[in-house]
Scaffold this active site. Sequence first.
Site, PDB file in Angstrom:
ATOM      1  N   GLY A  41       0.850  -1.194   0.000  1.00 39.74           N
ATOM      2  CA  GLY A  41       0.000   0.000   0.000  1.00 39.74           C
ATOM      3  C   GLY A  41       0.881   1.237   0.000  1.00 39.74           C
ATOM      4  N   THR A  42       0.384   2.345  -0.563  1.00 43.01           N
ATOM      5  CA  THR A  42       1.253   3.528  -0.682  1.00 43.01           C
ATOM      6  C   THR A  42       0.570   4.838  -0.291  1.00 43.01           C
ATOM      7  OG1 THR A  42       0.679   3.948  -3.006  1.00 43.01           O
ATOM      8  CG2 THR A  42       2.533   2.452  -2.590  1.00 43.01           C
ATOM      9  N   GLY A  45      -1.843   8.983   3.956  1.00 46.65           N
ATOM     10  CA  GLY A  45      -2.850   9.361   4.943  1.00 46.65           C
ATOM     11  C   GLY A  45      -2.978  10.865   5.153  1.00 46.65           C
ATOM     12  N   ASP A  75       0.016  -0.949  -4.896  1.00 46.14           N
ATOM     13  CA  ASP A  75      -1.288  -0.290  -4.946  1.00 46.14           C
ATOM     14  C   ASP A  75      -1.130   1.220  -4.850  1.00 46.14           C
ATOM     15  OD1 ASP A  75      -4.373  -0.553  -4.614  1.00 46.14           O
ATOM     16  OD2 ASP A  75      -3.779   0.829  -3.025  1.00 46.14           O
ATOM     17  N   TYR A  80      -3.534   9.718  -4.582  1.00 48.74           N
ATOM     18  CA  TYR A  80      -2.402   9.656  -3.644  1.00 48.74           C
ATOM     19  C   TYR A  80      -1.257  10.591  -4.057  1.00 48.74           C
ATOM     20  CZ  TYR A  80      -4.723   5.269  -2.190  1.00 48.74           C
ATOM     21  OH  TYR A  80      -5.617   4.304  -1.777  1.00 48.74           O
ATOM     22  N   LYS A 105      -6.106   3.906  -9.389  1.00 47.52           N
ATOM     23  CA  LYS A 105      -7.550   4.143  -9.236  1.00 47.52           C
ATOM     24  C   LYS A 105      -7.957   5.472  -9.837  1.00 47.52           C
ATOM     25  CE  LYS A 105      -7.063   1.837  -4.754  1.00 47.52           C
ATOM     26  NZ  LYS A 105      -5.814   2.365  -4.168  1.00 47.52           N
ATOM     27  N   HIS A 136     -12.330   4.354  -7.715  1.00 51.24           N
ATOM     28  CA  HIS A 136     -11.921   4.498  -6.314  1.00 51.24           C
ATOM     29  C   HIS A 136     -13.127   4.545  -5.371  1.00 51.24           C
ATOM     30  CE1 HIS A 136      -8.376   6.269  -3.788  1.00 51.24           C
ATOM     31  NE2 HIS A 136      -9.134   5.489  -3.053  1.00 51.24           N
ATOM     32  N   ASN A 176     -14.854   0.356  -2.651  1.00 51.44           N
ATOM     33  CA  ASN A 176     -15.832   1.024  -1.776  1.00 51.44           C
ATOM     34  C   ASN A 176     -17.260   0.950  -2.312  1.00 51.44           C
ATOM     35  OD1 ASN A 176     -13.958   2.066   0.297  1.00 51.44           O
ATOM     36  ND2 ASN A 176     -13.134   3.272  -1.390  1.00 51.44           N
ATOM     37  N   LYS A 275       0.663  -0.978   4.069  1.00 48.30           N
ATOM     38  CA  LYS A 275       1.499   0.175   3.715  1.00 48.30           C
ATOM     39  C   LYS A 275       2.581   0.348   4.769  1.00 48.30           C
ATOM     40  CE  LYS A 275       2.456   4.671   4.834  1.00 48.30           C
ATOM     41  NZ  LYS A 275       2.724   5.207   6.205  1.00 48.30           N
TER      42      LYS A 275
HETATM   43  N1  LIG Z   1      -9.491   2.012  -1.850  1.00 52.14           N
HETATM   44  C1  LIG Z   1      -9.498   2.827  -0.820  1.00 52.14           C
HETATM   45  O1  LIG Z   1     -10.405   3.648  -0.648  1.00 52.14           O
HETATM   46  C2  LIG Z   1      -8.370   2.743   0.174  1.00 52.14           C
HETATM   47  C3  LIG Z   1      -8.541   3.283   1.462  1.00 52.14           C
HETATM   48  C4  LIG Z   1      -7.492   3.157   2.371  1.00 52.14           C
HETATM   49  C5  LIG Z   1      -6.325   2.510   2.010  1.00 52.14           C
HETATM   50  N2  LIG Z   1      -6.159   2.022   0.729  1.00 52.14           N
HETATM   51  C6  LIG Z   1      -4.900   1.331   0.306  1.00 52.14           C
HETATM   52  O2  LIG Z   1      -4.570   0.352   1.289  1.00 52.14           O
HETATM   53  C7  LIG Z   1      -3.268   0.594   1.790  1.00 52.14           C
HETATM   54  C8  LIG Z   1      -3.123   0.114   3.220  1.00 52.14           C
HETATM   55  O3  LIG Z   1      -4.050   0.732   4.076  1.00 52.14           O
HETATM   56  P1  LIG Z   1      -3.624   1.839   5.155  1.00 52.14           P
HETATM   57  O4  LIG Z   1      -2.426   2.561   4.672  1.00 52.14           O
HETATM   58  O5  LIG Z   1      -4.860   2.605   5.439  1.00 52.14           O
HETATM   59  O6  LIG Z   1      -3.325   1.025   6.486  1.00 52.14           O
HETATM   60  P2  LIG Z   1      -2.409  -0.224   6.930  1.00 52.14           P
HETATM   61  O7  LIG Z   1      -1.584  -0.699   5.806  1.00 52.14           O
HETATM   62  O8  LIG Z   1      -3.327  -1.180   7.599  1.00 52.14           O
HETATM   63  O9  LIG Z   1      -1.506   0.394   8.066  1.00 52.14           O
HETATM   64  C9  LIG Z   1      -0.477   1.311   7.783  1.00 52.14           C
HETATM   65  C10 LIG Z   1       0.179   1.747   9.091  1.00 52.14           C
HETATM   66  O10 LIG Z   1       0.817   0.653   9.725  1.00 52.14           O
HETATM   67  C11 LIG Z   1       2.191   0.939   9.987  1.00 52.14           C
HETATM   68  N3  LIG Z   1       2.909  -0.334   9.786  1.00 52.14           N
HETATM   69  C12 LIG Z   1       3.019  -1.016   8.625  1.00 52.14           C
HETATM   70  N4  LIG Z   1       3.666  -2.191   8.824  1.00 52.14           N
HETATM   71  C13 LIG Z   1       4.008  -2.243  10.131  1.00 52.14           C
HETATM   72  C14 LIG Z   1       4.682  -3.186  10.928  1.00 52.14           C
HETATM   73  N5  LIG Z   1       5.139  -4.333  10.410  1.00 52.14           N
HETATM   74  N6  LIG Z   1       4.854  -2.919  12.247  1.00 52.14           N
HETATM   75  C15 LIG Z   1       4.378  -1.766  12.783  1.00 52.14           C
HETATM   76  N7  LIG Z   1       3.722  -0.824  12.075  1.00 52.14           N
HETATM   77  C16 LIG Z   1       3.526  -1.050  10.760  1.00 52.14           C
HETATM   78  C17 LIG Z   1       2.552   2.016   8.994  1.00 52.14           C
HETATM   79  O11 LIG Z   1       3.565   2.879   9.503  1.00 52.14           O
HETATM   80  P3  LIG Z   1       4.964   3.130   8.699  1.00 52.14           P
HETATM   81  O12 LIG Z   1       4.627   3.504   7.288  1.00 52.14           O
HETATM   82  O13 LIG Z   1       5.595   4.254   9.466  1.00 52.14           O
HETATM   83  O14 LIG Z   1       5.726   1.852   8.803  1.00 52.14           O
HETATM   84  C18 LIG Z   1       1.241   2.791   8.870  1.00 52.14           C
HETATM   85  O15 LIG Z   1       1.113   3.716   9.937  1.00 52.14           O
HETATM   86  C19 LIG Z   1      -3.101   2.112   1.581  1.00 52.14           C
HETATM   87  O16 LIG Z   1      -1.772   2.517   1.700  1.00 52.14           O
HETATM   88  C20 LIG Z   1      -3.696   2.260   0.214  1.00 52.14           C
HETATM   89  O17 LIG Z   1      -2.778   1.816  -0.769  1.00 52.14           O
HETATM   90  C21 LIG Z   1      -7.185   2.104  -0.174  1.00 52.14           C
END
Ligand SMILES: NC(=O)c1ccc[n+]([C@@H]2O[C@H](COP(=O)([O-])OP(=O)(O)OC[C@H]3O[C@@H](n4cnc5c(N)ncnc54)[C@H](OP(=O)(O)O)[C@@H]3O)[C@@H](O)[C@H]2O)c1
Length: 342
Positions: A41-42, A45, A75, A80, A105, A136, A176, A275
Site C-alpha cells: 500500500g502507498t 494518509g 497499490d 495519492y 484508481k 476508487h 468502496n 502500507k
Molecule cells: N481504496 C481505498 O479507498 C483505500 C482506502 C485506504 C487505504 N487504501 C490502500 O490500502 C493501503 C493500506 O491501508 P492503510 O495505509 O490505510 O493502512 P495499513 O496498511 O493497515 O496500516 C499502515 C500503518 O501501519 C504501519 N505499519 C506497517 N507495517 C508495520 C509493521 N510491520 N509494524 C508496525 N507498524 C507497521 C505504517 O507505519 P509506517 O509507514 O511508518 O511503517 C502505517 O502507519 C493504503 O496505503 C492504500 O494503498 C485504499
Amino acid sequence: MLLALLLFSSVFEALCDSTDGGKAPRILLNDGNTMPVLGLGTFLGFDENGQKEVKENEVELPVLWAVNSGYRLIDTAATYQNEEQIGRGLQKSSVPRENVFIVTKLGVNEQRHVIDSLRASLARLNTSYVDLYLIHFPVAFKPDLSGFDVVDYLDTWKSMEEAKRLGLAKSIGISNFNISQIDRLLANCEIKPAVLQVEVNLNLAQKKLLERAKKDNITVMAYSPFGSLFSKSEIPPPPRKDNPVLVQIANKYGKTTPQIVLRYLIQYGVIPIPKSVRKERVEENINVFDFELTPEEMKKLAEFNKDYKIVLPSFWQDHPYYPFEKKDVPDPDLFKWGQKTE
Ligand SMILES: NC(=O)c1ccc[n+]([C@@H]2O[C@H](COP(=O)([O-])OP(=O)(O)OC[C@H]3O[C@@H](n4cnc5c(N)ncnc54)[C@H](OP(=O)(O)O)[C@@H]3O)[C@@H](O)[C@H]2O)c1
Ligand SMILES: *[C@@H]1O[C@H](CO)[C@@H](O)[C@H](O)[C@H]1NC(C)=O
Ligand SMILES: *[C@@H]1O[C@H](CO)[C@@H](O)[C@H](O)[C@H]1NC(C)=O
Ligand SMILES: *[C@@H]1O[C@H](CO)[C@@H](O)[C@H](O)[C@H]1NC(C)=O
C-alpha cells in the site's frame, strides 16, 4: 510454499509461484489474469492539514525496497499524488515491468473522463498499461472538487470497460462499493469487475460483502489490513499489537503480530496491501509465506470481528451513491481529498 497455496481459501485455483522472484503466490482472476496475494500500500494518509504531502523519495524508496524484497504488487491511486514516484521506483529496480502488478484508481473527480484520466496516470507511472484499474469510490465530484457531481457509476463502468478493450488496463474493478451497488453493476455490465477493494481487517470481517463477491468470482483486496493494531487511541476496539492472543500465536511461529494478521487475511481469502515507508517493516510484511495458521487459530482470530470500520467518510454521506451506513451527525470534511497542496 505449495502447502501455503493449498490453504488459500478461495474458489480460485492458487497458482504455483512463478520464476520472477516474487514471494507471494498468484491467484487467478475471473478475467483470466493472475494477481499476487499480497501487495504494498502507498497512501500516506492525513494529518491536521489534510492529505499529507508526498516528500521527495518518500514513496519511491519503499517501492524499490518492496520489489527488491519480493513484492510484485503495488497499490496506488491518482488521488495519492505519488504515481511518479512509483514509476521511478520501479524503473530503478531490476525487475521487468511485466513482472509487477500495478494497481491504480480513478479519482472521485475524474468519472466523466475515465480514459483521459487513466492515460494521465499511465504517463505519471511511465508505463503503457496498468494491471488493474479501479473506480476508487462510487461517489463523484465535479472536476475542480467544488462539490458533488452525480455521475451514475454504471456510466463510469462503461468507460472502464473501454479502458480494458483498449489494453490500457489489463483488469478492471471497483472499490468502496456496497452489496446493492455490486448487484446493480453486475446486472448492467458487459465485463464483470475482476476485483473489489474494500476495508477488511480483524475488526471488520465484511462477511456478507465477501460472500457476494465470491458468488461472481470477484477477488477481494483488503485495504487498511492492520485495522487498529497500532492505534494509540482507546476508541477503536481491540486487538492492539501486544494483544495476548496475537502474541501467543506469533511466538509459536517465530513471527510478529502484524505478520500473523497478514497471514490471517490471506488464509481468510483476501489480498492484503499493507502500507509502510520503513525498510524493515516493508520486508517484514511480505515474510508471511513460510508458515500457516491452524483452523483453530483462524477461528480464534475471527472472534475479534466487530464490524467496525475505520474508513467512514461520513462527510460525503449526502451523496446519492454514498455506500456506507450514515451517521446522525457527519464528521467535518477536513481532507481536501485529491486536491493539489501546492
Ligand atoms: N481504496 C481505498 O479507498 C483505500 C482506502 C485506504 C487505504 N487504501 C490502500 O490500502 C493501503 C493500506 O491501508 P492503510 O495505509 O490505510 O493502512 P495499513 O496498511 O493497515 O496500516 C499502515 C500503518 O501501519 C504501519 N505499519 C506497517 N507495517 C508495520 C509493521 N510491520 N509494524 C508496525 N507498524 C507497521 C505504517 O507505519 P509506517 O509507514 O511508518 O511503517 C502505517 O502507519 C493504503 O496505503 C492504500 O494503498 C485504499
Ligand atoms: C520511462 O521509461 C523508460 C523506459 O521504458 C526510461 O528510459 C525512462 O528513463 C523512464 N522515465 C522516467 C522519468 O523514469
Ligand atoms: C467461478 O469460478 C469457478 C471456478 O473456476 C467456476 O466453476 C464458476 O462457474 C465461476 N462462477 C461464476 C459465477 O462465474
Ligand atoms: C448502498 O449504496 C446505496 C447508494 O448507491 C445506498 O442507497 C444504500 O443505502 C447502500 N446500502 C447500505 C447497506 O448502506
